[in-house]
Scaffold this motif. Structure first.
Motif, PDB file in Angstrom:
ATOM      1  N   ASN A  62      -0.181   8.677   0.984  1.00 29.31           N
ATOM      2  CA  ASN A  62       0.593   7.544   0.496  1.00 29.31           C
ATOM      3  C   ASN A  62       0.649   7.637  -1.033  1.00 29.31           C
ATOM      4  O   ASN A  62      -0.074   6.929  -1.732  1.00 29.31           O
ATOM      5  N   PRO A  63       1.485   8.530  -1.576  1.00 35.02           N
ATOM      6  CA  PRO A  63       1.435   8.864  -3.001  1.00 35.02           C
ATOM      7  C   PRO A  63       1.600   7.699  -3.971  1.00 35.02           C
ATOM      8  O   PRO A  63       1.094   7.756  -5.077  1.00 35.02           O
ATOM      9  N   LEU A  64       2.281   6.638  -3.570  1.00 35.31           N
ATOM     10  CA  LEU A  64       2.459   5.503  -4.475  1.00 35.31           C
ATOM     11  C   LEU A  64       1.644   4.281  -4.037  1.00 35.31           C
ATOM     12  O   LEU A  64       1.830   3.181  -4.531  1.00 35.31           O
ATOM     13  N   ASN A  65       0.703   4.476  -3.136  1.00 39.74           N
ATOM     14  CA  ASN A  65      -0.187   3.405  -2.683  1.00 39.74           C
ATOM     15  C   ASN A  65       0.570   2.173  -2.192  1.00 39.74           C
ATOM     16  O   ASN A  65       0.367   1.054  -2.673  1.00 39.74           O
ATOM     17  N   ILE A  66       1.412   2.375  -1.214  1.00 39.47           N
ATOM     18  CA  ILE A  66       2.127   1.246  -0.611  1.00 39.47           C
ATOM     19  C   ILE A  66       1.105   0.391   0.139  1.00 39.47           C
ATOM     20  O   ILE A  66       0.314   0.896   0.931  1.00 39.47           O
ATOM     21  N   ARG A  67       1.142  -0.903  -0.136  1.00 40.56           N
ATOM     22  CA  ARG A  67       0.234  -1.850   0.524  1.00 40.56           C
ATOM     23  C   ARG A  67       0.580  -1.968   2.007  1.00 40.56           C
ATOM     24  O   ARG A  67       1.720  -1.768   2.416  1.00 40.56           O
ATOM     25  N   LYS A  68      -0.424  -2.322   2.798  1.00 44.09           N
ATOM     26  CA  LYS A  68      -0.203  -2.561   4.222  1.00 44.09           C
ATOM     27  C   LYS A  68       0.880  -3.611   4.404  1.00 44.09           C
ATOM     28  O   LYS A  68       0.946  -4.590   3.656  1.00 44.09           O
ATOM     29  N   SER A  69       1.721  -3.383   5.412  1.00 45.45           N
ATOM     30  CA  SER A  69       2.802  -4.317   5.701  1.00 45.45           C
ATOM     31  C   SER A  69       3.186  -4.204   7.171  1.00 45.45           C
ATOM     32  O   SER A  69       2.654  -3.369   7.896  1.00 45.45           O
ATOM     33  N   SER A  70       4.125  -5.020   7.559  1.00 43.39           N
ATOM     34  CA  SER A  70       4.623  -4.963   8.938  1.00 43.39           C
ATOM     35  C   SER A  70       5.772  -3.963   9.092  1.00 43.39           C
ATOM     36  O   SER A  70       6.303  -3.796  10.183  1.00 43.39           O
ATOM     37  N   ASN A  71       6.152  -3.281   8.006  1.00 36.36           N
ATOM     38  CA  ASN A  71       7.232  -2.291   8.091  1.00 36.36           C
ATOM     39  C   ASN A  71       6.863  -1.185   9.076  1.00 36.36           C
ATOM     40  O   ASN A  71       5.735  -0.700   9.074  1.00 36.36           O
ATOM     41  N   ALA A  72       7.819  -0.801   9.875  1.00 37.54           N
ATOM     42  CA  ALA A  72       7.622   0.284  10.852  1.00 37.54           C
ATOM     43  C   ALA A  72       8.053   1.607  10.221  1.00 37.54           C
ATOM     44  O   ALA A  72       9.019   2.234  10.652  1.00 37.54           O
ATOM     45  N   TRP A  73       7.329   2.027   9.206  1.00 33.29           N
ATOM     46  CA  TRP A  73       7.681   3.254   8.487  1.00 33.29           C
ATOM     47  C   TRP A  73       7.625   4.462   9.416  1.00 33.29           C
ATOM     48  O   TRP A  73       6.754   4.541  10.285  1.00 33.29           O
ATOM     49  N   LYS A  74       8.516   5.404   9.196  1.00 34.50           N
ATOM     50  CA  LYS A  74       8.457   6.678   9.911  1.00 34.50           C
ATOM     51  C   LYS A  74       7.151   7.375   9.519  1.00 34.50           C
ATOM     52  O   LYS A  74       6.818   7.462   8.344  1.00 34.50           O
ATOM     53  N   GLY A  75       6.393   7.819  10.506  1.00 32.32           N
ATOM     54  CA  GLY A  75       5.144   8.531  10.233  1.00 32.32           C
ATOM     55  C   GLY A  75       3.962   7.629   9.909  1.00 32.32           C
ATOM     56  O   GLY A  75       2.879   8.128   9.587  1.00 32.32           O
ATOM     57  N   LYS A  76       4.132   6.326  10.005  1.00 34.27           N
ATOM     58  CA  LYS A  76       3.054   5.383   9.692  1.00 34.27           C
ATOM     59  C   LYS A  76       1.974   5.451  10.769  1.00 34.27           C
ATOM     60  O   LYS A  76       2.265   5.516  11.958  1.00 34.27           O
ATOM     61  N   ILE A  77       0.728   5.406  10.325  1.00 29.01           N
ATOM     62  CA  ILE A  77      -0.398   5.327  11.238  1.00 29.01           C
ATOM     63  C   ILE A  77      -0.740   3.854  11.395  1.00 29.01           C
ATOM     64  O   ILE A  77      -0.983   3.150  10.412  1.00 29.01           O
ATOM     65  N   SER A  78      -0.725   3.407  12.640  1.00 24.38           N
ATOM     66  CA  SER A  78      -0.985   1.991  12.880  1.00 24.38           C
ATOM     67  C   SER A  78      -1.990   1.850  14.012  1.00 24.38           C
ATOM     68  O   SER A  78      -1.790   2.430  15.084  1.00 24.38           O
ATOM     69  N   PRO A  79      -3.080   1.164  13.767  1.00 23.85           N
ATOM     70  CA  PRO A  79      -3.424   0.485  12.521  1.00 23.85           C
ATOM     71  C   PRO A  79      -3.980   1.470  11.487  1.00 23.85           C
ATOM     72  O   PRO A  79      -4.564   2.489  11.845  1.00 23.85           O
ATOM     73  N   SER A  80      -3.797   1.115  10.231  1.00 22.83           N
ATOM     74  CA  SER A  80      -4.320   1.919   9.135  1.00 22.83           C
ATOM     75  C   SER A  80      -5.832   1.734   9.053  1.00 22.83           C
ATOM     76  O   SER A  80      -6.333   0.618   9.169  1.00 22.83           O
ATOM     77  N   ALA A  81      -6.548   2.822   8.856  1.00 20.81           N
ATOM     78  CA  ALA A  81      -7.998   2.744   8.689  1.00 20.81           C
ATOM     79  C   ALA A  81      -8.371   2.247   7.300  1.00 20.81           C
ATOM     80  O   ALA A  81      -9.498   1.830   7.076  1.00 20.81           O
ATOM     81  N   ASP A  82      -7.434   2.290   6.373  1.00 19.82           N
ATOM     82  CA  ASP A  82      -7.683   1.805   5.011  1.00 19.82           C
ATOM     83  C   ASP A  82      -7.503   0.287   5.004  1.00 19.82           C
ATOM     84  O   ASP A  82      -6.523  -0.223   5.556  1.00 19.82           O
ATOM     85  N   PRO A  83      -8.398  -0.439   4.367  1.00 19.50           N
ATOM     86  CA  PRO A  83      -8.285  -1.902   4.381  1.00 19.50           C
ATOM     87  C   PRO A  83      -7.105  -2.457   3.582  1.00 19.50           C
ATOM     88  O   PRO A  83      -6.670  -3.583   3.830  1.00 19.50           O
TER      89      PRO A  83
END
Length: 184
Positions: A62-83
């Motif tokens: 996540n090169p720009l440190n996008i905060r967790k959100s409800s967006n269904a990004w392509k390639g998103k890992i859900s749930p994120s292990a990062d808080p």
């Protein structure tokens, strides 16, 4: 380069002569540092730093440190292990999401300067926004209050500088960017 070769290059560009044809006559003009092979882009598509030690930008792909959100990004890992931050399967998916976010700021929110974009991206409640703006301006070569034009080269400079700020080092290769851009 001779004046004749420059004129040939200009005519070729105006007539949309394919690069490979024009290169035979004007190689210095046609060959650029932004040319990336399809092999490089294919390899970039498979790059993953997920789970490696280091800063969140790298270990979360996540090169720009996008905060967790409800967006269904392509390639998103859900749930994120990062808080706090999104995680992506591959580096280019995190980069793609960042480009899409920045494009939204530019088009929907009419944020067309580095100052405007960074003020939204890295608000002063959690960042030294002035330092972030100055860093991105210097590292991108784009004046902080000058309107930017949304195109591939400008976005490459902007995203590369922002990723460097987030990770503390250069993390965006041309191949990674081209791969992400192709997915937007």
């Amino acid at each position: 380069m001779s004046g004749f070769k420059v004129i040939l290059a200009m005519i070729g560009a105006l007539l949309l002569v394919p690069k490979r044809v024009l290169a035979a006559y004007v190689p210095a003009v046609v060959a650029t540092s932004t040319d990336v092979s399809s092999t490089d882009v294919s390899a970039a598509m498979k790059t993953s730093y997920l789970g490696q030690k280091g800063v969140p930008a790298i270990r979360n792909n996540n090169p720009l440190n996008i905060r967790k959100s409800s967006n269904a990004w392509k390639g998103k890992i859900s749930p994120s292990a990062d808080p706090n931050f999104e995680q992506f399967n591959y580096w280019v998916y995190g980069l793609r999401a960042a480009i899409i976010n920045l494009r939204t700021y530019y088009n929907r929110d009419k944020l067309t300067t580095i100052r405007g974009i960074v003020n939204k991206w890295a608000p002063s409640v959690e960042n030294d926004t002035s330092a972030y703006v100055a860093f991105v301006s210097v590292n991108s070569g784009i004046p902080e209050s000058s309107p930017i034009i949304w195109n591939k080269e400008t976005v490459y400079k902007l995203v590369s500088a922002m990723a460097k700020m987030e990770a503390g080092k250069d993390t965006i290769t041309r191949a990674h960017f081209d791969a992400a851009w192709s997915l937007v």
